[in-house]
Write a protein that holds these residues in place. Structure first.
Motif, short mmCIF file in Angstrom:
data_model
loop_
_atom_site.label_atom_id
_atom_site.label_comp_id
_atom_site.label_asym_id
_atom_site.label_seq_id
_atom_site.Cartn_x
_atom_site.Cartn_y
_atom_site.Cartn_z
N ARG A 114 24.89 3.37 -15.57
CA ARG A 114 24.22 4.45 -16.31
C ARG A 114 25.24 5.19 -17.17
N HIS A 142 11.36 2.64 -7.15
CA HIS A 142 12.48 3.41 -6.62
C HIS A 142 12.04 4.82 -6.23
N ASP A 150 14.26 12.04 -16.11
CA ASP A 150 14.65 11.95 -14.70
C ASP A 150 16.15 11.73 -14.54
N SER A 151 16.86 11.67 -15.67
CA SER A 151 18.32 11.49 -15.63
C SER A 151 18.96 12.64 -16.40
N GLU A 210 11.28 -0.74 -12.12
CA GLU A 210 10.29 -0.60 -13.20
C GLU A 210 10.17 -1.92 -13.96
MG LIG Z 1 15.79 5.94 -13.60
#
Ligand SMILES: [Mg+2]
Ligand SMILES: C[S@@+](CC[C@H](N)C(=O)[O-])C[C@H]1O[C@@H](n2cnc3c(N)ncnc32)[C@H](O)[C@@H]1O
Ligand SMILES: Nc1nc2[nH]cc(C(=O)O)c2c(=O)[nH]1
Ligand code: SF4
Length: 262
Positions: A48, A252, A60-61, A36
């Motif tokens: 993360r 991704h 999305d996480s 991104e």
């Molecule tokens: Mg991500």
């Protein structure tokens, strides 16, 4: 390091107490291409952290926000893991990485070792740290977990109120843009998001002592899967052209869909 599916130690920020010193709750640590923003395509190591102060319905996480899991890793362990990957770019993300005071120590250690650091943040928390690119994704009203939009199995209740209360803090955003090289990366579904983006940019340009160029503003299509992105991306690209902002893909997702560690 695979996705952690458990909680091996309570994090202070989750329990409301003090953060346990020296270490971070890590959900996953992996090598990929930055998917991104202005550095899309650059080989990068992703760290993360787990835990978030917001609850976007589309997150999305999910395993860092709605159902946070982590392994607790010391700074030296994290640095050693990063050292085994062949990348000089490190992306610190989450969850919300700036929730954690220890993120500053990690960024300082990475800076000393010569890494380029990107921090992916929702822009609600300021910390003073060696950050090469603050990749700020302010959260629009369309991210709020209303009863219709919240994940079915989630305990959305109080989060709708908290999310709506905390998602935008113009003073904090202004401080971030005054301190760091930034990109403002808005998650967009359709044209209904644009008035809020334009209004926020007006407010931020009034509040910040530095210019914010249209080039620093990126529209990113909402979509955690290829199928969803196929619905949103052309519309969002058209909006970027119409308003003179940049468009960013989600490389991704195009490449690996919603697979973990990508
Ligand atoms: Mg991500
Ligand atoms: C998981 S967030 C972690 C960092 C920080 N909490 C934030 O939101 O910026 C990483 C990036 O993914 C984006 N994102 C999360 N879910 C998304 C979705 N369904 N579609 C598009 N972008 C999404 C966020 O806006 C942010 O730019
Ligand atoms: N490849 C890849 N690029 C990304 N850029 C920002 C991400 C994030 O989740 O913060 C991300 C991610 O999860 N994967
Ligand atoms: S702010 Fe980021 S990590 Fe937190 S819920 Fe929203 S997208 Fe997920």
């Amino acid at each position: 390091m695979p996705v952690s599916d458990s909680v091996d130690r309570e994090s202070g920020t989750e329990t409301g107490g003090e953060e346990t010193p020296d270490g971070l709750p890590i959900n996953e640590l992996f090598h990929s291409l930055q998917g991104e923003g202005t550095l899309a395509g650059v080989p990068s190591t992703f760290v993360r952290t787990s835990g978030c102060n917001l609850r976007c319905w589309f997150c999305d996480s999910y395993h860092t926000s709605w159902e946070p899991t982590h392994a607790w890793l010391g700074l030296e362990e994290i640095l050693a893991e990063i050292g085994t990957r062949d990348a000089d770019h490190v992306v610190l993300t989450g969850g919300e990485p700036l929730l954690h005071q220890e993120s500053v120590d990690l960024l300082e250690a990475l800076d000393e070792r010569g890494y380029h650091t990107t921090v992916e943040t929702n822009g609600t928390i300021y910390r003073d740290a060696p950050i090469d690119l603050a990749s700020i994704s302010p959260k629009l009203e369309s991210s709020t977990p209303t009863p219709e939009r919240a994940p079915a199995d989630a305990d959305a209740g109080e989060w709708e109120t908290r999310h709506e209360r905390d998602r935008i803090d113009v003073d904090t955003l202004a401080r971030l843009v005054e301190t760091y090289d930034v990109q403002l990366k808005f998650v967009v579904t359709d044209g209904d998001d644009m008035p809020e983006i334009l209004e926020l940019l007006d407010d931020l340009r009034d509040a910040a002592a530095v210019p914010i160029r249209d080039d620093d503003v990126l529209l990113m299509p909402e979509g955690a899967t290829r199928e969803r992105l196929a619905e949103t991306r052309t519309r969002v690209a058209d909006l970027a052209m119409e308003h003179g902002f940049r468009y960013t893909p989600r490389l991704h997702v195009d490449l690996w869909n919603d697979a973990p560690e990508t």
